[in-house]
Design an enzyme around this catalytic site. Structure first.
Site, mmCIF file in Angstrom:
data_model
loop_
_atom_site.group_PDB
_atom_site.id
_atom_site.type_symbol
_atom_site.label_atom_id
_atom_site.label_comp_id
_atom_site.label_asym_id
_atom_site.label_seq_id
_atom_site.Cartn_x
_atom_site.Cartn_y
_atom_site.Cartn_z
ATOM 1 N N ILE A 70 0.828 -1.204 0.000
ATOM 2 C CA ILE A 70 0.000 0.000 0.000
ATOM 3 C C ILE A 70 0.863 1.255 0.000
ATOM 4 O O ILE A 70 0.658 2.172 -0.807
ATOM 5 C CB ILE A 70 -0.990 -0.047 1.185
ATOM 6 C CG1 ILE A 70 -2.080 -1.090 0.879
ATOM 7 C CG2 ILE A 70 -1.575 1.320 1.497
ATOM 8 C CD1 ILE A 70 -2.947 -1.480 2.060
ATOM 9 N N GLU A 71 1.850 1.299 0.879
ATOM 10 C CA GLU A 71 2.761 2.450 0.935
ATOM 11 C C GLU A 71 3.539 2.599 -0.370
ATOM 12 O O GLU A 71 3.692 3.702 -0.894
ATOM 13 C CB GLU A 71 3.736 2.272 2.102
ATOM 14 C CG GLU A 71 4.801 3.340 2.188
ATOM 15 C CD GLU A 71 4.379 4.530 3.021
ATOM 16 O OE1 GLU A 71 5.016 5.577 2.877
ATOM 17 O OE2 GLU A 71 3.430 4.402 3.806
ATOM 18 N N THR A 72 4.018 1.486 -0.897
ATOM 19 C CA THR A 72 4.835 1.527 -2.108
ATOM 20 C C THR A 72 4.055 2.033 -3.308
ATOM 21 O O THR A 72 4.514 2.936 -4.016
ATOM 22 C CB THR A 72 5.418 0.128 -2.397
ATOM 23 O OG1 THR A 72 6.244 -0.265 -1.291
ATOM 24 C CG2 THR A 72 6.233 0.119 -3.671
#
Length: 148
Positions: A70-72
């Site tokens: 998700i962050e990436t």
């Protein structure tokens, strides 16, 4: 990306999914098997296979993998959009786990909700092979202007 590869990628504007997957070799996202399917300034998609080395002790996909993906994807999308103006950094990642997964291929789709002068907000939905949501997240990014 390694330090050497990071220096080669000056901007993510115009990078293809295949180039991003190649540039990620040897990184944490490579370790979890993330492959980029679509890359753009407002939408990024990727997929990975659920494998035993990504399990938590209960034998299901570790929640940290969801957080990482998700962050990436949000950060990559934000970087593509921000382009040569500078860099983006994540300042908040809120991830909800909706369904336990033991096997299969998961797909994550990151969509820009807001892209402003100083911040961006991205929503990411992770689905299984039956298109059922298994996790969702929201990432807030800070836009850092290039220093002169």
């Amino acid at each position: 990306m390694t330090q050497q590869e990071t220096e080669k990628v000056e901007s993510l504007a115009g990078i293809t999914p295949e180039q991003m997957t190649k540039a990620s070799e040897g990184t944490f996202t490579d370790l979890i098997g993330l492959r980029y399917l679509e890359l753009g300034p407002t939408l990024v998609r990727g997929e990975w296979g659920v494998e035993p080395h990504l399990y938590q002790p209960a034998g299901i996909q570790n929640g940290g993998v969801y957080c990482t993906v998700i962050e990436t994807l949000a950060s990559i999308g934000g970087s593509v959009w921000y382009g040569d103006r500078g860099t983006v950094v994540g300042v908040n990642n809120n991830t909800d786990f909706l369904r336990a997964v033991r096997e299969g291929v998961l797909t994550a789709t990151a969509t820009a909700v807001h892209q402003g002068r100083s911040q961006q907000l991205w929503q990411v939905v992770v689905t299984d092979e039956q298109q059922r949501p298994v996790a969702r997240g929201q990432v807030r990014l800070q836009n850092l202007a290039k220093r002169s």
